[in-house]
Design a protein around this motif. Structure first.
Motif, PDB file in Angstrom:
ATOM      1  N   GLN A 101       0.848  -1.306  -0.174  1.00 25.02           N
ATOM      2  CA  GLN A 101      -0.047  -0.036   0.057  1.00 25.02           C
ATOM      3  C   GLN A 101       0.852   1.264  -0.096  1.00 25.02           C
ATOM      4  OE1 GLN A 101      -2.213  -0.990   3.659  1.00 25.02           O
ATOM      5  NE2 GLN A 101      -4.194  -1.865   2.058  1.00 25.02           N
ATOM      6  N   ARG A 102       1.889   1.178   0.680  1.00 19.69           N
ATOM      7  CA  ARG A 102       2.756   2.449   0.894  1.00 19.69           C
ATOM      8  C   ARG A 102       3.482   2.586  -0.678  1.00 19.69           C
ATOM      9  NH1 ARG A 102       4.316   0.356   6.344  1.00 19.69           N
ATOM     10  NH2 ARG A 102       3.230   1.499   7.578  1.00 19.69           N
ATOM     11  N   LYS A 103       3.925   1.380  -1.106  1.00 16.99           N
ATOM     12  CA  LYS A 103       4.483   1.314  -2.545  1.00 16.99           C
ATOM     13  C   LYS A 103       3.548   2.000  -3.476  1.00 16.99           C
ATOM     14  CE  LYS A 103       6.508  -1.786  -5.997  1.00 16.99           C
ATOM     15  NZ  LYS A 103       6.966  -2.842  -6.434  1.00 16.99           N
ATOM     16  N   ALA A 104       2.307   1.531  -3.404  1.00 14.50           N
ATOM     17  CA  ALA A 104       1.264   2.361  -4.606  1.00 14.50           C
ATOM     18  C   ALA A 104       1.318   3.981  -4.218  1.00 14.50           C
ATOM     19  CB  ALA A 104      -0.029   1.642  -4.150  1.00 14.50           C
ATOM     20  N   LYS A 105       1.578   4.339  -3.063  1.00 18.86           N
ATOM     21  CA  LYS A 105       1.657   5.982  -2.816  1.00 18.86           C
ATOM     22  C   LYS A 105       2.937   6.334  -2.801  1.00 18.86           C
ATOM     23  CE  LYS A 105      -2.595   5.341   0.279  1.00 18.86           C
ATOM     24  NZ  LYS A 105      -3.517   6.036  -0.618  1.00 18.86           N
ATOM     25  N   GLY A 106       3.826   5.765  -3.475  1.00 17.76           N
ATOM     26  CA  GLY A 106       5.214   6.180  -3.720  1.00 17.76           C
ATOM     27  C   GLY A 106       6.409   6.263  -2.586  1.00 17.76           C
ATOM     28  N   ILE A 107       5.912   5.407  -1.558  1.00 16.77           N
ATOM     29  CA  ILE A 107       6.690   5.462  -0.213  1.00 16.77           C
ATOM     30  C   ILE A 107       7.472   4.188  -0.550  1.00 16.77           C
ATOM     31  CG2 ILE A 107       6.874   5.371   2.168  1.00 16.77           C
ATOM     32  CD1 ILE A 107       4.319   6.871   2.027  1.00 16.77           C
ATOM     33  N   LEU A 108       8.816   4.334  -0.746  1.00 17.65           N
ATOM     34  CA  LEU A 108       9.486   3.123  -1.055  1.00 17.65           C
ATOM     35  C   LEU A 108      10.558   2.486   0.161  1.00 17.65           C
ATOM     36  CD1 LEU A 108      10.468   3.366  -4.736  1.00 17.65           C
ATOM     37  CD2 LEU A 108       8.938   1.950  -3.869  1.00 17.65           C
ATOM     38  N   PRO A 109      10.818   1.377   0.502  1.00 19.45           N
ATOM     39  CA  PRO A 109      11.635   1.143   1.543  1.00 19.45           C
ATOM     40  C   PRO A 109      13.181   1.453   1.282  1.00 19.45           C
ATOM     41  CG  PRO A 109      10.560  -1.059   0.567  1.00 19.45           C
ATOM     42  CD  PRO A 109      10.225   0.359  -0.395  1.00 19.45           C
ATOM     43  N   ALA A 110      13.749   1.853   2.334  1.00 15.68           N
ATOM     44  CA  ALA A 110      15.207   2.123   2.268  1.00 15.68           C
ATOM     45  C   ALA A 110      15.952   0.707   2.601  1.00 15.68           C
ATOM     46  CB  ALA A 110      15.650   3.184   3.578  1.00 15.68           C
ATOM     47  N   TRP A 111      15.496  -0.180   3.483  1.00 13.92           N
ATOM     48  CA  TRP A 111      15.998  -1.468   3.674  1.00 13.92           C
ATOM     49  C   TRP A 111      14.972  -2.283   4.106  1.00 13.92           C
ATOM     50  CZ3 TRP A 111      18.950  -2.229   8.992  1.00 13.92           C
ATOM     51  CH2 TRP A 111      19.893  -3.315   8.959  1.00 13.92           C
ATOM     52  N   SER A 112      15.192  -3.476   3.674  1.00 16.55           N
ATOM     53  CA  SER A 112      14.259  -4.867   4.009  1.00 16.55           C
ATOM     54  C   SER A 112      15.403  -5.898   4.586  1.00 16.55           C
ATOM     55  CB  SER A 112      13.678  -5.463   2.939  1.00 16.55           C
ATOM     56  OG  SER A 112      12.862  -4.295   2.438  1.00 16.55           O
ATOM     57  N   VAL A 113      14.973  -6.320   5.910  1.00 16.52           N
ATOM     58  CA  VAL A 113      15.951  -7.261   6.420  1.00 16.52           C
ATOM     59  C   VAL A 113      15.199  -7.965   7.469  1.00 16.52           C
ATOM     60  CG1 VAL A 113      16.586  -5.655   8.412  1.00 16.52           C
ATOM     61  CG2 VAL A 113      18.403  -7.312   7.744  1.00 16.52           C
ATOM     62  N   ASN A 114      15.988  -9.527   7.475  1.00 17.03           N
ATOM     63  CA  ASN A 114      15.323 -10.311   8.615  1.00 17.03           C
ATOM     64  C   ASN A 114      16.380 -10.178   9.656  1.00 17.03           C
ATOM     65  OD1 ASN A 114      15.007 -12.672  10.357  1.00 17.03           O
ATOM     66  ND2 ASN A 114      13.634 -13.639   8.642  1.00 17.03           N
ATOM     67  N   HIS A 115      16.236  -9.619  10.849  1.00 17.95           N
ATOM     68  CA  HIS A 115      17.104  -9.437  11.917  1.00 17.95           C
ATOM     69  C   HIS A 115      17.289 -10.707  12.587  1.00 17.95           C
ATOM     70  CE1 HIS A 115      17.572  -5.172  11.583  1.00 17.95           C
ATOM     71  NE2 HIS A 115      16.239  -4.960  11.709  1.00 17.95           N
ATOM     72  N   GLY A 116      16.236 -11.772  12.507  1.00 17.79           N
ATOM     73  CA  GLY A 116      16.318 -12.790  13.372  1.00 17.79           C
ATOM     74  C   GLY A 116      15.093 -12.942  14.334  1.00 17.79           C
ATOM     75  N   PRO A 117      15.236 -12.048  15.316  1.00 17.64           N
ATOM     76  CA  PRO A 117      13.919 -11.783  16.229  1.00 17.64           C
ATOM     77  C   PRO A 117      12.709 -10.854  15.340  1.00 17.64           C
ATOM     78  CG  PRO A 117      15.901 -10.786  17.243  1.00 17.64           C
ATOM     79  CD  PRO A 117      16.170 -11.162  15.591  1.00 17.64           C
ATOM     80  N   THR A 118      12.972 -10.304  14.373  1.00 14.25           N
ATOM     81  CA  THR A 118      11.868  -9.449  13.741  1.00 14.25           C
ATOM     82  C   THR A 118      12.362  -9.655  12.112  1.00 14.25           C
ATOM     83  OG1 THR A 118      13.132  -7.463  13.599  1.00 14.25           O
ATOM     84  CG2 THR A 118      11.594  -7.876  15.299  1.00 14.25           C
ATOM     85  N   THR A 119      11.391  -9.548  11.483  1.00 14.21           N
ATOM     86  CA  THR A 119      11.322  -9.486   9.791  1.00 14.21           C
ATOM     87  C   THR A 119      10.720  -8.041   9.854  1.00 14.21           C
ATOM     88  OG1 THR A 119      10.872 -11.603   9.148  1.00 14.21           O
ATOM     89  CG2 THR A 119      10.436  -9.989   7.578  1.00 14.21           C
ATOM     90  N   SER A 120      11.887  -7.066   9.019  1.00 17.87           N
ATOM     91  CA  SER A 120      11.649  -5.533   9.189  1.00 17.87           C
ATOM     92  C   SER A 120      11.661  -4.886   7.612  1.00 17.87           C
ATOM     93  CB  SER A 120      12.611  -4.906  10.209  1.00 17.87           C
ATOM     94  OG  SER A 120      12.431  -5.434  11.430  1.00 17.87           O
ATOM     95  N   ILE A 121      11.000  -3.981   7.646  1.00 17.70           N
ATOM     96  CA  ILE A 121      11.021  -3.211   6.620  1.00 17.70           C
ATOM     97  C   ILE A 121      11.106  -1.656   6.691  1.00 17.70           C
ATOM     98  CG2 ILE A 121      10.155  -2.390   4.265  1.00 17.70           C
ATOM     99  CD1 ILE A 121       8.245  -5.007   4.339  1.00 17.70           C
ATOM    100  N   TYR A 122      12.311  -0.822   6.613  1.00 13.98           N
ATOM    101  CA  TYR A 122      12.531   0.504   6.923  1.00 13.98           C
ATOM    102  C   TYR A 122      12.162   1.343   6.066  1.00 13.98           C
ATOM    103  CZ  TYR A 122      15.314  -1.608  10.951  1.00 13.98           C
ATOM    104  OH  TYR A 122      15.612  -2.175  12.037  1.00 13.98           O
ATOM    105  N   TYR A 123      12.133   2.622   6.517  1.00 14.98           N
ATOM    106  CA  TYR A 123      11.707   3.754   5.290  1.00 14.98           C
ATOM    107  C   TYR A 123      12.534   4.970   6.081  1.00 14.98           C
ATOM    108  CZ  TYR A 123       7.923   0.787   3.844  1.00 14.98           C
ATOM    109  OH  TYR A 123       7.123  -0.354   3.346  1.00 14.98           O
ATOM    110  N   LYS A 124      12.617   6.060   5.122  1.00 14.89           N
ATOM    111  CA  LYS A 124      12.836   7.242   5.761  1.00 14.89           C
ATOM    112  C   LYS A 124      11.712   8.217   5.474  1.00 14.89           C
ATOM    113  CE  LYS A 124      17.810   6.559   5.082  1.00 14.89           C
ATOM    114  NZ  LYS A 124      19.271   7.125   4.327  1.00 14.89           N
ATOM    115  N   ASP A 125      11.539   9.212   6.472  1.00 15.84           N
ATOM    116  CA  ASP A 125      10.767  10.283   6.151  1.00 15.84           C
ATOM    117  C   ASP A 125      11.166  11.466   5.701  1.00 15.84           C
ATOM    118  OD1 ASP A 125      11.841  11.848   8.231  1.00 15.84           O
ATOM    119  OD2 ASP A 125      10.570  11.468   9.715  1.00 15.84           O
TER     120      ASP A 125
END
Length: 194
Positions: A101-125
């Motif tokens: 949904q964010r991608k459809a609004k032009g908000i793209l991730p800066a980093w996508s990573v499986n930390h182990g404890p979490t699966t995480s997608i990072y963005y920048k404001d």
């Protein structure tokens, strides 16, 4: 009403808060930041004027507040301070849906990573602040703690990158969420340059 707490009793530890209530961000890009966070979080303003916005997306009256302060300069990426804010989802599907949904609004991730404890997608404001969106990879917090005490986490505390579109493909194919959440070990890794 009688007070039953001994306010003078010695203790080794301060009483912990019940929850983290909100985060306030100071900005020189007020309108842009307000619009971004409303879109990013699916939030609305509980209160807003020309220099202050209290945003909510759940039962709390506000989770993010934005404040325009005259003289505020741009963020200095190498200065000390807050590294990122993290928002959790209950299911991997919800994390993937919000990404799409964010991608459809032009908000793209800066980093996508499986930390182990979490699966995480990072963005920048718009100010360059990092925002983590995550889902827990373990059903029990103690299991996440055990993983963080493992040899694998010691040699790579940052995690293994992934492609969000691949995650969606795996979900659509019916792959078990537990297998998707399992971190692929990639060996030692230093601090990512984001």
């Amino acid at each position: 009403m009688t007070v039953t707490i001994d306010f003078d009793a010695p203790t080794d530890q301060v009483k912990s808060p019940a929850i983290l209530a909100h985060v306030v961000l100071r900005t020189a890009k007020f309108k842009e930041m307000v619009d971004f966070y409303k879109t990013f979080l699916g939030a609305s303003a509980a209160y807003e004027n020309d220099f202050l916005s209290f945003l909510t997306y759940d039962e709390e009256h506000h989770r993010i507040a934005l404040l325009a302060v005259p003289g505020t300069g741009p963020k200095v990426p190498t200065s000390s301070g807050l590294e990122h804010i993290a928002f959790a989802y209950e299911k991997l599907e919800d994390l993937a849906l919000a990404y799409r949904q964010r991608k459809a609004k032009g908000i793209l991730p800066a980093w996508s990573v499986n930390h182990g404890p979490t699966t995480s997608i990072y963005y920048k404001d718009p100010d360059g602040n990092m925002i983590e969106t995550q889902v827990d990879n373990f059903d029990v917090p103690d299991d996440a703690t055990k993983f963080m005490m493992s040899k694998e986490f010691e040699e790579n505390p940052f995690g293994t990158d992934f492609e969000p579109e691949d995650l969606i493909r795996r979900l659509r194919a019916g792959e078990d969420e537990k297998s998707i959440k399992k971190r692929i070990e990639s060996g030692p890794r230093g601090i990512p340059d984001l």
